[in-house]
Scaffold this active site. Structure first.
Site, PDB file in Angstrom:
ATOM      1  N   LYS A   1      -5.223  -9.827   1.953  1.00  0.00           N
ATOM      2  CA  LYS A   1      -6.273  -8.797   2.016  1.00  0.00           C
ATOM      3  C   LYS A   1      -7.092  -8.802   0.725  1.00  0.00           C
ATOM      4  O   LYS A   1      -6.685  -9.419  -0.277  1.00  0.00           O
ATOM      5  CB  LYS A   1      -5.631  -7.429   2.241  1.00  0.00           C
ATOM      6  CG  LYS A   1      -4.676  -7.001   1.134  1.00  0.00           C
ATOM      7  CD  LYS A   1      -3.845  -5.792   1.535  1.00  0.00           C
ATOM      8  CE  LYS A   1      -2.881  -5.393   0.427  1.00  0.00           C
ATOM      9  NZ  LYS A   1      -1.994  -4.300   0.828  1.00  0.00           N
TER      10      LYS A   1
ATOM     11  N   TYR B 259     -24.389  -1.530 -26.861  1.00  0.00           N
ATOM     12  CA  TYR B 259     -24.839  -0.173 -26.558  1.00  0.00           C
ATOM     13  C   TYR B 259     -24.049   0.858 -27.364  1.00  0.00           C
ATOM     14  O   TYR B 259     -22.825   0.766 -27.486  1.00  0.00           O
ATOM     15  CB  TYR B 259     -24.641   0.125 -25.070  1.00  0.00           C
ATOM     16  CG  TYR B 259     -25.614  -0.603 -24.175  1.00  0.00           C
ATOM     17  CD1 TYR B 259     -26.986  -0.430 -24.314  1.00  0.00           C
ATOM     18  CD2 TYR B 259     -25.152  -1.447 -23.181  1.00  0.00           C
ATOM     19  CE1 TYR B 259     -27.872  -1.097 -23.480  1.00  0.00           C
ATOM     20  CE2 TYR B 259     -26.028  -2.117 -22.337  1.00  0.00           C
ATOM     21  CZ  TYR B 259     -27.399  -1.936 -22.496  1.00  0.00           C
ATOM     22  OH  TYR B 259     -28.269  -2.583 -21.677  1.00  0.00           O
TER      23      TYR B 259
HETATM   24  C1  LIG Z   1      -0.706  -4.721   0.387  1.00  0.00           C
HETATM   25  C2  LIG Z   1       0.503  -4.593   1.208  1.00  0.00           C
HETATM   26  C3  LIG Z   1       1.599  -5.441   0.980  1.00  0.00           C
HETATM   27  C4  LIG Z   1       1.689  -6.381  -0.199  1.00  0.00           C
HETATM   28  O1  LIG Z   1       2.080  -5.647  -1.317  1.00  0.00           O
HETATM   29  P1  LIG Z   1       2.362  -6.342  -2.722  1.00  0.00           P
HETATM   30  O2  LIG Z   1       2.869  -5.257  -3.575  1.00  0.00           O
HETATM   31  O3  LIG Z   1       1.043  -6.877  -3.193  1.00  0.00           O
HETATM   32  O4  LIG Z   1       3.340  -7.426  -2.472  1.00  0.00           O
HETATM   33  C5  LIG Z   1       2.663  -5.354   1.857  1.00  0.00           C
HETATM   34  N1  LIG Z   1       2.651  -4.472   2.895  1.00  0.00           N
HETATM   35  C6  LIG Z   1       1.615  -3.648   3.119  1.00  0.00           C
HETATM   36  C7  LIG Z   1       1.690  -2.691   4.254  1.00  0.00           C
HETATM   37  C8  LIG Z   1       0.523  -3.656   2.282  1.00  0.00           C
HETATM   38  O5  LIG Z   1      -0.483  -2.805   2.490  1.00  0.00           O
END
Ligand SMILES: *Cc1c(COP(=O)(O)O)cnc(C)c1O
Length: 373
Positions: free
Chosen positions: A36, A264
């Site tokens: 993702k 800045y």
């Molecule tokens: C993002 C996510 C993961 C992965 O989590 P990590 O801590 O990056 O390994 C696993 N399960 C769900 C439901 C997630 O949303």
């Protein structure tokens, strides 16, 4: 690709190494690669291909668009959309052969309609909330949804999962409490149903530290990219290799007089004459403004960022004129990643900025070129 002097370098071999390491670590459980947020900033397609080549048997995404992009790129493994999507989007989800997550009882009938229209059989994962209080059915409701999926044409129960809230702090009692809640639910699933389910609970941190929560599959996110989920599990991540670097080339060099101030707000004033390099990237690229004062690596040596980071550029103190004579326009600079014997990690950025490594890499902007190593 623009040839811009600021880019993200991604090393697919590091992702393959990390996934292979996890496959051995969690076997016989399988690995779902969570890609993702554009593969945590690494590029979803590159990350997914590397993970699948290393034996990941499924992919996880947060949104429908992310899943569709992977299908269009030709990735053919099961892709789980990790949370419910708007009911109006389920036809598209089914058409692209993505696997839905369900936790609202009313979603079953809507999915069955989509399946009927597409003349397909939709495998569904049911998410149960065991204490995170984000998304998921209560345990009793999860059982009812599983039964409904079993009884409804066009859909079938294929998975059951939960998510830990505190896995990066392995000693927190909440972990055991969630784990026990999940175990109680599993104990009330009959054998026939259980045999058709892929059961999963562990994110990266739980995959590293909680072997009894590996079940049939782990959902591997941040650690697959070689980033520790948090300080509480750092002791378990020594074998992992970071897969991402942020690099730039010096765009401008000048000597500044003692007493002059930079950037800045003139927040930094030079006590003596200094040589300053300007790099052509800034907070609009994801180099967070709070990282001002952090270090960059040039030729394996640390130099501090001086003054505030601006939207598109930032300034680095090279030392006294004459100290860094080998640095000029075009010299390679590492903002994140290894150079020589030193390395700047996402965790180092995160600590100064007041966040976690996850937010650093997912915050790197698409304006940066992405180059494969
Ligand atoms: C993002 C996510 C993961 C992965 O989590 P990590 O801590 O990056 O390994 C696993 N399960 C769900 C439901 C997630 O949303």
């Amino acid at each position: 690709m623009t040839g811009r002097w600021a880019w993200i370098e991604v090393d697919p071999a590091a992702i393959r190494h990390n996934v292979e390491w996890f496959r051995r670590h969690v076997a016989p459980a399988a690995v779902m690669a969570v890609v993702k947020a554009d593969g945590y900033g690494h590029g979803a397609e590159v990350a997914a291909r590397a993970a699948v080549a290393a034996g990941a048997s499924a992919l996880g995404v947060a949104t429908l668009a992310e899943g569709i992009a992977l299908r269009r790129a030709g990735l053919d493994v099961p892709i789980l959309v990790l949370s419910e999507q708007p009911h109006g989007e389920l036809d598209r989800l089914v058409a692209h052969r993505l696997m839905p997550t369900v936790y609202r009882p009313e979603t079953v009938a809507v999915l069955a309609e989509s399946a009927r229209r597409a003349r397909s059989d939709v495998a569904v994962h049911v998410k149960v909330d065991t204490g995170m209080q984000r998304v998921g059915a209560d345990p009793d409701q999860a059982l009812a949804i599983l039964a409904d999926l079993r009884a409804t044409a066009g859909v079938r129960p294929a998975g059951l999962f939960t998510h830990f809230a505190c896995a990066d702090e392995p000693d927190r009692p909440a972990n055991a409490a969630q784990h026990e809640c999940f175990e109680r639910l599993l104990a009330s699933v009959d054998d026939e149903l259980r045999s058709g389910l892929t059961v999963h609970a562990a994110n990266s941190a739980a995959a590293l530290t909680r072997p009894t929560a590996h079940y049939d599959m782990v959902r591997l996110g941040v650690a697959m990219y070689g980033i520790s989920p948090g300080a509480g599990v750092d002791a378990h991540t020594a074998a992992l290799r970071p897969a991402l670097a942020v690099r730039a080339r010096v765009g401008f060099v000048k000597d500044v007089a003692a007493g002059s101030s930079v950037s800045y707000g003139h927040r930094h004033t030079f006590a003596g004459t200094r040589r300053v390099a300007t790099l052509p990237l800034g907070y609009a690229d994801g180099v967070r403004r709070q990282w001002s004062g952090g270090d960059v690596l040039i030729g394996g040596r640390r130099h501090p960022i001086v003054g505030v980071i601006t939207m598109d550029q930032l300034m680095v103190d090279l030392g006294e004129p004459g100290e860094a004579d080998d640095v000029g326009v075009g010299t390679l600079v590492t903002l994140l990643g290894a150079d020589g014997d030193d390395e700047i990690t996402a965790a180092e950025w995160a600590e100064r900025v007041g966040t976690i490594g996850y937010e650093i890499v997912t915050g790197l902007n698409a304006r940066l070129d992405r180059r494969l190593r």
